[in-house]
Design a protein around this motif. Structure first.
Motif, PDB file in Angstrom:
ATOM      1  N   SER A 129       0.839  -1.384  -0.041  1.00  0.00           N
ATOM      2  CA  SER A 129       0.075  -0.023  -0.050  1.00  0.00           C
ATOM      3  C   SER A 129       0.844   1.416   0.190  1.00  0.00           C
ATOM      4  N   CYS A 130       0.170   2.435  -0.188  1.00  0.00           N
ATOM      5  CA  CYS A 130       1.116   3.731  -0.338  1.00  0.00           C
ATOM      6  C   CYS A 130       1.669   4.043   1.105  1.00  0.00           C
ATOM      7  N   GLY A 131       1.118   3.659   2.085  1.00  0.00           N
ATOM      8  CA  GLY A 131       1.554   4.230   3.459  1.00  0.00           C
ATOM      9  C   GLY A 131       1.149   5.729   3.914  1.00  0.00           C
ATOM     10  N   ILE A 132       0.638   6.455   2.891  1.00  0.00           N
ATOM     11  CA  ILE A 132       0.257   7.707   3.425  1.00  0.00           C
ATOM     12  C   ILE A 132      -1.008   8.380   3.121  1.00  0.00           C
ATOM     13  N   CYS A 133      -1.875   7.561   2.439  1.00  0.00           N
ATOM     14  CA  CYS A 133      -3.294   8.022   2.154  1.00  0.00           C
ATOM     15  C   CYS A 133      -4.159   7.832   3.734  1.00  0.00           C
ATOM     16  N   ALA A 134      -5.300   8.280   3.439  1.00  0.00           N
ATOM     17  CA  ALA A 134      -6.144   8.167   4.653  1.00  0.00           C
ATOM     18  C   ALA A 134      -6.399   6.924   5.221  1.00  0.00           C
ATOM     19  N   ARG A 135      -6.814   6.113   4.134  1.00  0.00           N
ATOM     20  CA  ARG A 135      -7.040   4.733   4.618  1.00  0.00           C
ATOM     21  C   ARG A 135      -5.769   4.004   5.306  1.00  0.00           C
ATOM     22  N   CYS A 136      -4.613   4.097   4.668  1.00  0.00           N
ATOM     23  CA  CYS A 136      -3.380   3.550   5.182  1.00  0.00           C
ATOM     24  C   CYS A 136      -3.152   4.177   6.456  1.00  0.00           C
ATOM     25  N   ARG A 137      -3.332   5.532   6.840  1.00  0.00           N
ATOM     26  CA  ARG A 137      -3.092   6.208   8.092  1.00  0.00           C
ATOM     27  C   ARG A 137      -3.911   5.610   9.109  1.00  0.00           C
ATOM     28  N   LEU A 146      -7.657  -1.008   1.979  1.00  0.00           N
ATOM     29  CA  LEU A 146      -8.386  -0.473   1.086  1.00  0.00           C
ATOM     30  C   LEU A 146      -7.759   0.767   0.496  1.00  0.00           C
ATOM     31  N   CYS A 147      -6.495   0.749   0.556  1.00  0.00           N
ATOM     32  CA  CYS A 147      -5.581   1.725  -0.269  1.00  0.00           C
ATOM     33  C   CYS A 147      -5.808   1.825  -1.464  1.00  0.00           C
ATOM     34  N   PRO A 148      -6.289   3.026  -2.157  1.00  0.00           N
ATOM     35  CA  PRO A 148      -6.528   3.088  -3.715  1.00  0.00           C
ATOM     36  C   PRO A 148      -5.350   2.677  -4.479  1.00  0.00           C
TER      37      PRO A 148
HETATM   38 ZN   LIG Z   1      -2.467   4.173   0.820  1.00  0.00          ZN
END
Ligand SMILES: [Zn+2]
Length: 304
Positions: free
Chosen positions: A37-45, A51-53
């Protein structure tokens, strides 16, 4: 490598994308989470990184194509590597991925000790969901499938737990009955008590309908199976009984629990591997899996 041979003082591999020490050292045996996952989006955080897009999942075409792991070497973020205990084989380590799906889905239902459970579908995920439900204290588990041999295997897999199995008869192709009518008739014929949690692991419309009909008032249906995008559901039942319909997509933060369940003997996974192939035989392995042949549950590839 162990702490007695010089590990003390060594720095663990850092997971720079997330910003914490992973606790993983060179030489450790690990099971990996194959999704980055990206690690920085709202879902990751908020911890729901499944659910990371921008998720890039190994061997998936979504946000890809993304390379898979059918190769001798792979570079992987340390934060997605989970140490496995010495008592666990690599083969069992590979099974932590599907077990994580079961852990995540059971967790989302808030299943508690003493609950009654129905599982639709005795494939690998259905079996693991049943096993995790048992580990969580479910006192009654009923497993339904259209394949008798799968149900036979399920009873032996969960023994000595008194798993109840029911062989379903598929709707005849010649039937002109609506699917929902068929589901309602089937549920009435089965005479099953409504339960706290139903895990739908098939995606078939009639099974989804039966899952909703079999949930008690205020109960939960966990949708794991992937079926047709458009399905007819008994929305009157969902509304008047306040049945919670929940979705499930892979897993988040579930690998440590999956590993602990196996390490402590609460869940066993090795029985689910029905066939084994070397890496060089990967094509045959995938062909066998795609054939849906009798007795195929999980196919392991690797030089275990
Ligand atoms: Zn993410």
């Amino acid at each position: 490598m162990s702490s007695s041979d010089g590990r003390d003082g060594e720095n663990p591999v850092c997971c720079s994308s997330i910003g914490f020490d992973s606790g993983v050292f060179a030489g450790d045996r690990v099971a990996i989470e194959p999704g980055r996952s990206c690690g920085i989006c709202a879902r990751c955080r908020e911890g729901r990184y499944n659910l990371c897009p921008d998720m890039k999942f190994a061997a998936s075409l979504l946000q890809g194509p993304n390379d898979g792991t059918l190769r001798e070497w792979v570079t992987y973020p340390a934060g997605l590597c989970h140490k496995i205990p010495e008592s666990m084989t690599y083969e069992e380590g590979a099974m932590m991925e599907p077990l994580a799906v079961a852990v995540h889905s059971v967790r989302r239902t808030q299943l508690s000790a003493g609950n009654k459970v129905i599982v639709m579908g005795a494939g690998p995920i259905g079996l693991l969901v049943a096993a995790v439900s048992r580990a969580q204290g479910a006192t009654s588990i009923t497993l339904l499938d259209i394949n008798r041999s799968r149900l036979d295997f399920a009873r032996s897999y969960l023994a000595p737990f008194p798993l109840r199995t029911i062989l379903l008869t598929p709707k005849p192709r010649t039937s002109t009955e609506d699917n929902l009518d068929f589901s309602q008739h089937t549920v009435a014929e089965l005479g099953l008590d409504e339960v706290d949690v139903v895990f739908e692991c098939t995606g078939a419309e009639t099974c989804v309908q039966m899952s909703i009909l079999l949930a008690r008032r205020g109960g939960c249906v966990m949708m794991i199976g992937m079926g047709a995008k458009t399905q007819v559901l008994p929305v009157d039942v969902i509304g008047t009984r306040e049945v919670d319909i929940k979705g499930n997509f892979r897993y988040a933060n579930a690998h440590p629990s999956a590993i602990a369940l196996v390490e402590t003997g609460m869940v066993s996974t090795k029985e689910l591997i029905s066939h084994r192939f070397q890496l060089s035989e990967s094509i045959q392995a995938l062909e066998l899996l795609a054939s849906g042949a009798e007795g195929v549950i999980k196919v392991a590839i690797g030089d275990f």
